[in-house]
Design a protein around this motif. Structure first.
Motif, mmCIF file in Angstrom:
data_model
loop_
_atom_site.group_PDB
_atom_site.id
_atom_site.type_symbol
_atom_site.label_atom_id
_atom_site.label_comp_id
_atom_site.label_asym_id
_atom_site.label_seq_id
_atom_site.Cartn_x
_atom_site.Cartn_y
_atom_site.Cartn_z
ATOM 1 N N GLN A 126 6.802 3.828 96.829
ATOM 2 C CA GLN A 126 6.385 2.561 96.220
ATOM 3 C C GLN A 126 4.995 2.686 95.604
ATOM 4 O O GLN A 126 4.745 2.200 94.497
ATOM 5 C CB GLN A 126 6.396 1.439 97.249
ATOM 6 N N ALA A 127 4.084 3.342 96.290
ATOM 7 C CA ALA A 127 2.720 3.506 95.768
ATOM 8 C C ALA A 127 2.716 4.325 94.481
ATOM 9 O O ALA A 127 1.973 4.016 93.543
ATOM 10 C CB ALA A 127 1.827 4.163 96.828
ATOM 11 N N VAL B 265 -1.816 9.224 99.600
ATOM 12 C CA VAL B 265 -1.718 9.744 100.959
ATOM 13 C C VAL B 265 -1.549 8.572 101.921
ATOM 14 O O VAL B 265 -2.131 7.508 101.719
ATOM 15 C CB VAL B 265 -2.955 10.598 101.326
ATOM 16 N N ALA B 266 -0.741 8.791 102.946
ATOM 17 C CA ALA B 266 -0.609 7.831 104.048
ATOM 18 C C ALA B 266 -1.415 8.377 105.220
ATOM 19 O O ALA B 266 -1.265 9.544 105.590
ATOM 20 C CB ALA B 266 0.852 7.664 104.454
ATOM 21 N N GLN B 267 -2.297 7.516 105.773
ATOM 22 C CA GLN B 267 -3.101 7.920 106.920
ATOM 23 C C GLN B 267 -3.046 6.845 107.994
ATOM 24 O O GLN B 267 -2.983 5.653 107.684
ATOM 25 C CB GLN B 267 -4.568 8.114 106.518
ATOM 26 N N ASN B 268 -3.109 7.291 109.261
ATOM 27 C CA ASN B 268 -3.179 6.323 110.345
ATOM 28 C C ASN B 268 -4.638 5.913 110.570
ATOM 29 O O ASN B 268 -5.540 6.377 109.868
ATOM 30 C CB ASN B 268 -2.519 6.864 111.621
ATOM 31 N N LYS B 269 -4.873 5.042 111.559
ATOM 32 C CA LYS B 269 -6.229 4.533 111.811
ATOM 33 C C LYS B 269 -7.220 5.631 112.166
ATOM 34 O O LYS B 269 -8.409 5.500 111.927
ATOM 35 C CB LYS B 269 -6.200 3.502 112.946
ATOM 36 N N GLN B 270 -6.713 6.723 112.744
ATOM 37 C CA GLN B 270 -7.586 7.831 113.126
ATOM 38 C C GLN B 270 -7.871 8.775 111.955
ATOM 39 O O GLN B 270 -8.599 9.744 112.096
ATOM 40 C CB GLN B 270 -6.963 8.612 114.289
ATOM 41 N N GLY B 271 -7.284 8.504 110.795
ATOM 42 C CA GLY B 271 -7.508 9.334 109.620
ATOM 43 C C GLY B 271 -6.559 10.511 109.493
ATOM 44 O O GLY B 271 -6.713 11.341 108.601
ATOM 45 N N LEU B 272 -5.562 10.582 110.382
ATOM 46 C CA LEU B 272 -4.578 11.662 110.311
ATOM 47 C C LEU B 272 -3.677 11.448 109.109
ATOM 48 O O LEU B 272 -3.116 10.358 108.930
ATOM 49 C CB LEU B 272 -3.741 11.703 111.597
ATOM 50 N N ALA B 273 -3.529 12.477 108.289
ATOM 51 C CA ALA B 273 -2.633 12.402 107.126
ATOM 52 C C ALA B 273 -1.190 12.477 107.612
ATOM 53 O O ALA B 273 -0.781 13.454 108.247
ATOM 54 C CB ALA B 273 -2.936 13.530 106.159
ATOM 55 N N LEU B 274 -0.428 11.433 107.312
ATOM 56 C CA LEU B 274 0.965 11.345 107.736
ATOM 57 C C LEU B 274 1.925 11.819 106.657
ATOM 58 O O LEU B 274 3.059 12.198 106.954
ATOM 59 C CB LEU B 274 1.302 9.897 108.104
ATOM 60 N N GLY B 275 1.487 11.769 105.401
ATOM 61 C CA GLY B 275 2.348 12.188 104.302
ATOM 62 C C GLY B 275 1.683 11.951 102.970
ATOM 63 O O GLY B 275 0.593 11.378 102.889
ATOM 64 N N THR B 276 2.359 12.394 101.925
ATOM 65 C CA THR B 276 1.825 12.274 100.576
ATOM 66 C C THR B 276 2.958 12.223 99.565
ATOM 67 O O THR B 276 4.109 12.554 99.881
ATOM 68 C CB THR B 276 0.873 13.457 100.250
ATOM 69 N N ALA B 277 2.621 11.813 98.360
ATOM 70 C CA ALA B 277 3.521 11.837 97.210
ATOM 71 C C ALA B 277 2.649 11.872 95.968
ATOM 72 O O ALA B 277 1.485 11.475 96.009
ATOM 73 C CB ALA B 277 4.426 10.606 97.197
ATOM 74 N N ALA B 278 3.217 12.339 94.854
ATOM 75 C CA ALA B 278 2.433 12.465 93.634
ATOM 76 C C ALA B 278 3.219 11.998 92.416
ATOM 77 O O ALA B 278 4.454 12.006 92.416
ATOM 78 C CB ALA B 278 1.993 13.916 93.436
ATOM 79 N N LEU B 279 2.479 11.616 91.409
ATOM 80 C CA LEU B 279 3.021 11.335 90.083
ATOM 81 C C LEU B 279 2.510 12.449 89.188
ATOM 82 O O LEU B 279 1.307 12.609 89.005
ATOM 83 C CB LEU B 279 2.548 9.965 89.583
#
Length: 157
Positions: A105-106, A56-70
């Motif tokens: 990339q992650a 998961v990608a999150q900003n400093k406030q903890g808001l989820a900006l996006g995700t990806a999975a394997l």
């Protein structure tokens, strides 16, 4: 834009926002008339060393900006390929800032950590991102709820 990528298992508070994003982005599957359960799918990806694994990608406030999975299976796995980069999504207001590429990339790093020599993805929206990251189009397509998607492969050396 300042954000961090983490394993979803380490950021469970991101799940409600990501579930809403899944419903918004993939309404035919996760919406009221769909067969999918976004919350359950995300919870199922809360792993560290076995598939499926989500980031998961999150900003400093903890808001989820996006995700990806394997994942072991995804759209196209019926052709015998796997594992898969899947469920890649960035919230509309945060697209165009490199978040999608960072999420991919992650997932690539997680695949290498688990000693996979190749992974696959199917897309009709992120073709240029995966191609810039060295993925090769296999010139195969599969049908999705949104129409035809291309299958890509990423090899690790």
């Amino acid at each position: 834009m300042d954000y961090k990528i983490a394993l979803l298992i380490d950021r469970p508070s991101a799940i409600p926002g990501l579930a809403d994003l899944f419903v918004e982005e993939w309404a035919p599957w996760y919406g009221p008339d769909g067969k999918g359960n976004a919350q359950a799918d995300l919870v199922g990806c809360m792993n560290r060393d076995i598939l499926p694994i989500a980031v998961v990608a999150q900003n400093k406030q903890g808001l989820a900006l996006g995700t990806a999975a394997l994942k072991q299976e995804s759209l196209g796995s019926e052709n015998g390929f796997g594992p898969w980069l899947a469920a890649v999504v960035v919230a509309p207001d945060f697209r165009g800032h490199g978040i999608g590429s960072s999420l991919i990339q992650a997932v690539e790093e997680q695949a290498q950590k688990l000693a996979f020599t190749r992974i696959y993805t199917s897309t009709n929206t992120a073709n240029s991102i995966v191609e810039r990251r060295g993925w090769k189009c296999l010139h195969q397509t599969v049908q999705s709820l949104r129409g035809p998607v291309s299958i890509y492969e990423k090899l690790f050396e």
